[in-house]
Write an enzyme that holds these catalytic residues in place. Sequence first.
Site, PDB file in Angstrom:
ATOM      1  N   GLU A  40      -4.587  29.054  64.647  1.00 31.77           N
ATOM      2  CA  GLU A  40      -5.790  28.476  64.434  1.00 31.77           C
ATOM      3  C   GLU A  40      -6.601  28.481  65.746  1.00 31.77           C
ATOM      4  OE1 GLU A  40      -8.912  25.303  64.803  1.00 31.77           O
ATOM      5  OE2 GLU A  40      -6.965  25.112  65.612  1.00 31.77           O
ATOM      6  N   ASP A  44      -9.956  30.691  65.584  1.00 29.34           N
ATOM      7  CA  ASP A  44     -11.254  30.116  65.558  1.00 29.34           C
ATOM      8  C   ASP A  44     -12.267  30.936  66.726  1.00 29.34           C
ATOM      9  OD1 ASP A  44     -13.222  27.552  65.749  1.00 29.34           O
ATOM     10  OD2 ASP A  44     -12.694  27.840  67.934  1.00 29.34           O
ATOM     11  N   ASP A 113      -8.575  24.622  59.038  1.00 31.69           N
ATOM     12  CA  ASP A 113      -7.875  25.109  60.039  1.00 31.69           C
ATOM     13  C   ASP A 113      -6.913  26.279  59.633  1.00 31.69           C
ATOM     14  OD1 ASP A 113      -9.039  23.392  61.734  1.00 31.69           O
ATOM     15  OD2 ASP A 113      -7.337  21.914  61.851  1.00 31.69           O
ATOM     16  N   GLU A 116      -8.371  29.577  59.640  1.00 34.95           N
ATOM     17  CA  GLU A 116      -8.706  30.264  60.639  1.00 34.95           C
ATOM     18  C   GLU A 116      -7.491  30.683  61.247  1.00 34.95           C
ATOM     19  OE1 GLU A 116     -12.538  27.617  62.523  1.00 34.95           O
ATOM     20  OE2 GLU A 116     -10.668  26.981  62.931  1.00 34.95           O
TER      21      GLU A 116
END
Length: 220
Positions: A40, A44, A113, A116
């Site tokens: 994650e 991101d 999350d 991502e």
Amino acid sequence: MSDLAAWVKAETGHAPADISLFERALTHSSRGGADYERLEFLGDRVLGVVIASWLYARFDKESEGQLSRRLNVLVSRETCAEVARNIGLAPRMRLGKQALEDGAGDSDNVLGDMIEALLGALYLEGGVAAAETFVRRQWESFVEEQRSAPKHPKSGLQEWAAANNRKPPEYRLVDRSGPHHAPRFIVEVQVRGAGEAQAEGTSKQEAETEAARLLLEKLG
């Protein structure tokens, strides 16, 4: 091809070479062992770069500030969670018993999350090309629906206060509850002498944003 591999290929366009990488992207820490959090972290950053370069090319006459407002909405937890729901990620989540009972399966935080993390796994296997293919497929409607650069509610409320000779908005945390992986925050915002509003969110920032939006609506 496993069921998970088939789903990943159908939703992302990428056929997994190492299915364990994608299993990890969908595994919550409550299960024990390797979880999605490192993926994650990577995803991101990948999402931010892909969306930023897309917006830079798509809206070539807009200022940095306008592009930033678009970006903030497109990479927000709410948008990421909506993408996760759109591709049917929730039934694929690998959750521990407690997280499942606490409602993590429908948490914007966890869903956002994990989308991502999935993007991070795509990047590791397929590079920027695989990541960009997925993002452009799943975020296209969100990008095109932004007819103009959105103004953040907190900025809008601060501008309203200044324009109406009021002191800046004041935010107060009213309550925090829920487990670590699915927290709930209640925030109150007040513009003295004008009004106040409360809102709930999965983060303090999300609750403040929603409270500002609600107060702006009240103030008309």
